[in-house]
Enzyme design. Structure first.
Site, PDB file in Angstrom:
ATOM      1  CE  LYS A   3     -82.909 -12.723  -8.259  1.00  0.00           C
ATOM      2  NZ  LYS A   3     -82.556 -13.811  -7.345  1.00  0.00           N
ATOM      3  CG  ASN A 186     -92.757 -19.316 -15.953  1.00  0.00           C
ATOM      4  OD1 ASN A 186     -91.842 -20.097 -15.667  1.00  0.00           O
ATOM      5  ND2 ASN A 186     -93.956 -19.385 -15.396  1.00  0.00           N
ATOM      6  NE  ARG A 187     -86.268 -14.540 -18.219  1.00  0.00           N
ATOM      7  CZ  ARG A 187     -85.465 -14.183 -17.231  1.00  0.00           C
ATOM      8  NH1 ARG A 187     -85.545 -14.788 -16.044  1.00  0.00           N
ATOM      9  NH2 ARG A 187     -84.593 -13.217 -17.415  1.00  0.00           N
ATOM     10  CG  LEU A 188     -94.870 -15.152 -19.197  1.00  0.00           C
ATOM     11  CD1 LEU A 188     -96.113 -15.966 -18.864  1.00  0.00           C
ATOM     12  CD2 LEU A 188     -94.875 -14.757 -20.679  1.00  0.00           C
TER      13      LEU A 188
END
Length: 211
Positions: A3, A186-188
């Site tokens: 997600k 962006n998984r940041l």
């Protein structure tokens, strides 16, 4: 399956001055957002040999002293904590792309506090605490149901109450670290962790962790 998170972030200047106030803020927001059982947390323990185990337990209270749950002292988590009094708590508020991860030492709460909470439990839950030798093998469900029926006959609802089992009570997780995790694009992700400073009145320092 993945997600993409598109939530507002968490910055250092948004944090409360201590992890308990920050937890209260996020807990209230989880309730307001309709998170199902926002007090459900994964409790992870390890035995004397370091073998880990996890289970979902309900948080029953928190304040600057720590985070409290109740259980059978003879359960797997109870025997783990007797040998290794440390635990990790995880609140997985997935609908908000948030997690809170707490690590710390564990101590039993006093019997007065345990009794006060036990009296607030529904009558059936009080009987269930006596009927179940938690984590022990049982021959079949009918054994549990018979134990419960015997206890219900012995302690009818509204007639004097059910005594607190001596093998049942509360644990308080006294945090060393409390991490607030907010999912980002962006998984940041934002990960801000309160770390207890050593010594009485040492306060807390905050560090940002890489996602």
């Amino acid at each position: 399956m993945r997600k993409h998170y598109q939530h507002e972030g968490l910055s250092e200047d948004q944090l409360a001055e201590d992890p308990f106030r920050q937890f209260a803020r996020w807990f209230h927001e989880a309730v307001e957002a309709g998170v199902v059982e926002p007090n459900a947390m994964v409790v992870s323990t390890a035995d004397g040999d370091g073998v880990p185990s996890s289970r979902t337990v309900l948080l029953k209270g928190y304040d600057p002293r720590g985070f409290v749950f109740f259980t059978n002292y003879g359960s797997r988590k109870g025997t783990d904590l007797a040998a290794n009094p440390n635990a990790s708590l995880l609140f997985p508020w997935i609908a908000l792309a948030r997690q809170v991860v707490i690590g710390g030492r564990v101590e039993k709460v006093g019997r007065d506090e345990t009794a006060a909470y036990f009296r607030t439990r529904p009558h059936g839950s009080q009987l269930g605490a006596w009927a179940s030798e938690q984590s022990s093998p049982v021959a079949g469900r009918e054994v549990l149901e018979q134990r419960y029926a015997d206890l219900a006959a012995r302690y009818p609802e509204g007639e004097g109450g059910v005594p607190v089992p001596p093998f049942w009570g509360g644990y308080r997780v006294v945090p060393r670290t409390v991490e607030f995790w907010q999912g980002r694009e962006n998984r940041l992700h934002d990960r801000l962790r309160f770390v207890a400073e050593p010594g009485e009145g040492g306060g807390w320092r905050v560090e940002r962790l890489c996602p």
